[in-house]
Design a protein around this motif. Structure first.
Motif, mmCIF file in Angstrom:
data_model
loop_
_atom_site.group_PDB
_atom_site.id
_atom_site.type_symbol
_atom_site.label_atom_id
_atom_site.label_comp_id
_atom_site.label_asym_id
_atom_site.label_seq_id
_atom_site.Cartn_x
_atom_site.Cartn_y
_atom_site.Cartn_z
ATOM 1 N N LEU A 89 0.750 -1.274 -0.150
ATOM 2 C CA LEU A 89 -0.046 0.031 0.089
ATOM 3 C C LEU A 89 0.833 1.473 0.009
ATOM 4 O O LEU A 89 0.657 2.329 -0.478
ATOM 5 C CB LEU A 89 -0.880 -0.114 1.101
ATOM 6 N N PHE A 90 2.131 1.300 0.564
ATOM 7 C CA PHE A 90 3.086 2.200 0.626
ATOM 8 C C PHE A 90 3.526 2.775 -0.918
ATOM 9 O O PHE A 90 3.819 3.837 -1.116
ATOM 10 C CB PHE A 90 4.188 2.023 1.694
ATOM 11 N N ALA A 91 3.494 1.664 -1.580
ATOM 12 C CA ALA A 91 3.721 1.935 -3.211
ATOM 13 C C ALA A 91 2.980 2.993 -3.662
ATOM 14 O O ALA A 91 3.331 3.956 -4.532
ATOM 15 C CB ALA A 91 3.682 0.759 -3.752
ATOM 16 N N LEU A 92 1.677 3.109 -3.305
ATOM 17 C CA LEU A 92 0.735 4.171 -3.725
ATOM 18 C C LEU A 92 0.991 5.361 -3.052
ATOM 19 O O LEU A 92 1.090 6.462 -3.419
ATOM 20 C CB LEU A 92 -0.733 3.716 -3.461
ATOM 21 N N SER A 94 3.823 6.371 -1.835
ATOM 22 C CA SER A 94 5.288 6.894 -2.017
ATOM 23 C C SER A 94 4.898 7.624 -3.286
ATOM 24 O O SER A 94 5.700 8.701 -3.577
ATOM 25 C CB SER A 94 6.147 5.582 -2.314
ATOM 26 N N LYS A 95 4.531 7.154 -4.482
ATOM 27 C CA LYS A 95 4.255 8.156 -5.564
ATOM 28 C C LYS A 95 3.422 9.472 -5.352
ATOM 29 O O LYS A 95 3.747 10.437 -5.650
ATOM 30 C CB LYS A 95 3.359 7.328 -6.684
ATOM 31 N N ARG A 96 2.567 9.402 -4.312
ATOM 32 C CA ARG A 96 1.892 10.671 -3.956
ATOM 33 C C ARG A 96 2.861 11.773 -3.345
ATOM 34 O O ARG A 96 2.622 12.862 -3.347
ATOM 35 C CB ARG A 96 0.694 10.288 -3.103
ATOM 36 N N LEU A 97 3.690 10.852 -2.439
ATOM 37 C CA LEU A 97 4.439 11.853 -1.669
ATOM 38 C C LEU A 97 5.501 12.652 -2.700
ATOM 39 O O LEU A 97 5.563 14.084 -2.413
ATOM 40 C CB LEU A 97 5.557 10.926 -0.837
ATOM 41 N N HIS A 98 5.888 12.179 -3.619
ATOM 42 C CA HIS A 98 6.722 12.773 -4.612
ATOM 43 C C HIS A 98 5.896 13.875 -5.196
ATOM 44 O O HIS A 98 6.762 14.966 -5.794
ATOM 45 C CB HIS A 98 7.273 11.618 -5.728
ATOM 46 N N LYS A 99 4.840 13.704 -5.418
ATOM 47 C CA LYS A 99 3.902 14.859 -5.992
ATOM 48 C C LYS A 99 3.313 15.807 -5.005
ATOM 49 O O LYS A 99 3.422 17.012 -5.481
ATOM 50 C CB LYS A 99 2.673 14.262 -6.708
ATOM 51 N N VAL A 100 3.091 15.436 -4.041
ATOM 52 C CA VAL A 100 2.459 16.457 -3.008
ATOM 53 C C VAL A 100 3.666 17.309 -2.172
ATOM 54 O O VAL A 100 3.303 18.604 -1.945
ATOM 55 C CB VAL A 100 1.442 15.751 -2.050
ATOM 56 N N ILE A 101 4.416 16.495 -1.973
ATOM 57 C CA ILE A 101 5.648 17.133 -0.892
ATOM 58 C C ILE A 101 7.080 16.774 -1.474
ATOM 59 O O ILE A 101 7.759 15.969 -0.988
ATOM 60 C CB ILE A 101 5.324 16.868 0.460
ATOM 61 N N VAL A 260 9.706 4.748 -7.890
ATOM 62 C CA VAL A 260 9.467 4.593 -6.287
ATOM 63 C C VAL A 260 8.337 3.332 -5.965
ATOM 64 O O VAL A 260 8.319 2.677 -5.249
ATOM 65 C CB VAL A 260 9.150 5.869 -5.751
ATOM 66 N N ALA A 261 7.261 3.536 -6.885
ATOM 67 C CA ALA A 261 6.027 2.839 -6.618
ATOM 68 C C ALA A 261 6.513 1.335 -7.079
ATOM 69 O O ALA A 261 5.930 0.451 -6.317
ATOM 70 C CB ALA A 261 4.837 3.245 -7.757
ATOM 71 N N LYS A 262 7.205 1.105 -8.202
ATOM 72 C CA LYS A 262 7.581 -0.241 -8.537
ATOM 73 C C LYS A 262 8.528 -0.901 -7.406
ATOM 74 O O LYS A 262 8.406 -1.897 -7.092
ATOM 75 C CB LYS A 262 8.306 -0.263 -9.888
ATOM 76 N N THR A 263 9.374 -0.054 -6.907
ATOM 77 C CA THR A 263 10.221 -0.471 -5.876
ATOM 78 C C THR A 263 9.605 -1.079 -4.689
ATOM 79 O O THR A 263 9.874 -1.958 -4.183
ATOM 80 C CB THR A 263 11.369 0.565 -5.739
ATOM 81 N N LEU A 266 7.315 -4.148 -5.527
ATOM 82 C CA LEU A 266 8.416 -5.500 -5.663
ATOM 83 C C LEU A 266 8.769 -5.970 -4.229
ATOM 84 O O LEU A 266 8.969 -7.017 -4.054
ATOM 85 C CB LEU A 266 9.399 -5.372 -6.675
ATOM 86 N N SER A 267 9.202 -4.949 -3.464
ATOM 87 C CA SER A 267 9.562 -5.284 -2.087
ATOM 88 C C SER A 267 8.600 -6.027 -1.180
ATOM 89 O O SER A 267 8.934 -6.604 -0.307
ATOM 90 C CB SER A 267 10.106 -3.956 -1.473
ATOM 91 N N GLY A 268 7.212 -5.431 -1.324
ATOM 92 C CA GLY A 268 6.293 -5.874 -0.621
ATOM 93 C C GLY A 268 6.009 -7.495 -1.038
ATOM 94 O O GLY A 268 5.633 -8.174 -0.158
ATOM 95 N N ILE A 269 5.899 -7.652 -2.297
ATOM 96 C CA ILE A 269 5.882 -9.059 -2.610
ATOM 97 C C ILE A 269 7.113 -10.051 -2.200
ATOM 98 O O ILE A 269 6.802 -10.966 -1.718
ATOM 99 C CB ILE A 269 5.800 -9.258 -4.323
#
Length: 478
Positions: A89-92, A94-101, A260-263, A266-269
């Motif tokens: 879930l942090f994959a989603l 993390s992508k938002r973080l780069h956009k918002v902050i 970042v999202a892909k990383t 894949l790390s979660g899996i």
């Protein structure tokens, strides 16, 4: 009892390798950005190793088997969800973080700017408690492991573990921790792939299944109420840990935005497979009536009895590497949070060199506190994890709402997090750990979203955009 000098020497040798690798990477660490984020340009390979080395903790290697030993197959699956769901879930997020902050460096940058001062101080205070608790679980794990397999006295084992970790975390901060992690995660993955198959090759899958089916059929049930409760609470706990922990926010910013999202995905899996493999050792203990002195010693005990000396040594190397990597990452995450957030709030005009010195001082302080709190074995690793979970889940919904919803009200969020934490711990001590975690999460969710819907508060997203660029950003959030 004579000290096992050869075994102590082996631990010191491995620790020297860790310190040497940390020193090598520290030579490239130039300033505060390197100490906090390592330059912020990690790709998929180094990003995954950094995430896996941190998140494959001593809990993963020792508490996952404890979960399976206690709750059976639902314990193993539940522990897999405990860590895996949060990273996926942090994959989603993390992508938002780069956009918002986009220029943030820590979870404190976000939380203090998105909400307000009182929310920030409550959050950071509880975050410090959580991270110290996580560090303590690793210290306990290191002491138990070296005591169980290497006959090193518990107190000496704790001092050895923390002494080595503090040195290389101090040398180069994030760069040293990440560099050593690449080496450590290779050791961990080799053992996860080798030890369980080796044990089952010696005992056989059939005999293990048949004996559990005959003697403890409830351990194989997928509908056992206690197991389902554990799996539900575990998933919430894991999501809360990941979303709240500054270590993941560090890595979200340290990894390039295009991968970042892909990383994280894949790390979660990849992470889920490790506790499932290690937890399978508990079924051998259940099948053959092997009872550990302490329940979180079940995996190293089985590795040693049924895998032989070679398997026991491999397991030691992997778990101790996991303990060191997580301890180092947690110490660095908390030290850099205090360095990046707390120092500028209490001291004006701090130079970069001075800030870097504070980061190193905080590294020593956090490391020594973790060492001291690890000496008394108050709780098992799993018990400590669930005790801290009440805090973690209280902040999941405020973080999600704050990132995606401009109407999230700081006053409502303050009520939500404080109420959820207080009521969650009341339930934890009177009803049960699982119930306390679930109740904390639901109270936080209902108050955060329900209250903000009834009393919305508009937020200027530009405040988050200016963090890291505007020296006045990051405070009032009102």
């Amino acid at each position: 009892m004579a000290l096992p000098l050869i075994n102590i020497g082996i631990v010191l040798l491995l620790g020297t390798v860790f310190i040497g690798v940390g020193w090598y990477f520290s030579r490239r660490s130039g300033g505060t950005d390197d100490f906090i984020l390592g330059g912020g340009q990690l790709g998929i390979a180094l990003g995954m190793t950094s995430l896996l080395a941190f998140w494959i903790t001593g809990n993963t290697m020792l508490a996952a088997p404890e979960s399976a030993y206690t709750y059976g197959i639902l314990g193993a699956l539940g522990y897999g969800m405990l860590g895996g769901a949060g990273v996926l879930l942090f994959a989603l997020l993390s992508k938002r973080l780069h956009k918002v902050i986009p220029h943030g460096k820590s979870v404190g940058d976000f939380y203090g700017t998105r909400y307000d001062e009182k929310n920030y101080y409550v959050f950071v205070s509880l975050l410090v408690i959580y991270v110290l608790g996580l560090i303590v679980t690793q210290g306990i794990g290191g002491g138990v492991l070296l005591e169980q397999i290497f006959d090193i006295p518990y107190y000496l084992a704790v001092f050895l573990t923390f002494g080595i970790v503090i040195v290389y975390a101090y040398l180069g901060g994030f760069r040293s921790v990440t560099g050593v992690a690449y080496f450590q995660v290779l050791l961990i993955l080799v053992v996860a792939l080798v030890v369980p198959p080796l044990v089952y090759f010696n005992v056989g899958f059939g005999p293990v299944y048949e004996r559990i089916l005959a003697d403890s059929p409830a351990k194989l049930s997928l509908t056992a109420p206690s197991g389902l409760l554990f799996a539900t609470a575990g998933a919430l706990l894991g999501i809360g840990e990941v979303f709240m922990d500054n270590t993941f926010w560090q890595r979200a910013y340290a990894i390039r935005s295009d991968v970042v999202a892909k990383t994280f995905g894949l790390s979660g899996i990849g992470w889920i497979l490790v506790p499932l493999a290690i937890a399978s050792l508990s079924f051998v203990a259940l099948a053959f009536d092997q009872t550990p002195e302490q329940v979180n010693q079940v995996a190293p005990m089985i590795a040693q009895i049924y895998g032989g000396a070679f398997s026991g040594w491999l397991f030691l190397i992997a778990v101790w590497s996991a303990l060191c990597s997580t301890t180092a990452a947690s110490i660095n995450a908390l030290a850099t949070l205090l360095m990046n957030d707390a120092v500028p709030r209490v001291k004006d005009d701090v130079s970069e060199d001075e800030l870097l010195r504070y980061g190193k001082y905080f590294t020593l302080l956090v490391g020594v506190l973790g060492l001291l709190f690890s000496l008394p074995r108050i709780l098992t690793m799993l018990q400590m994890l669930f005790f801290l979970g009440v805090i973690n889940v209280a902040f999941v919904f405020p973080i999600v709402a704050g990132l995606w919803w401009e109407k999230a009200n700081p006053q409502v969020v303050f009520v939500a997090t404080t109420t959820a934490t207080i009521v969650g711990y009341a339930a934890y001590f009177t009803i049960g750990a699982n119930q306390g975690i679930i109740l904390s999460g639901w109270i936080s969710c209902v108050i955060t979203y329900g209250g903000s819907y009834l009393w919305p508060k508009d937020f200027d997203w530009g405040k988050l955009q200016r963090v890291g660029q505007d020296v006045t950003a990051g405070g009032d959030g009102t």
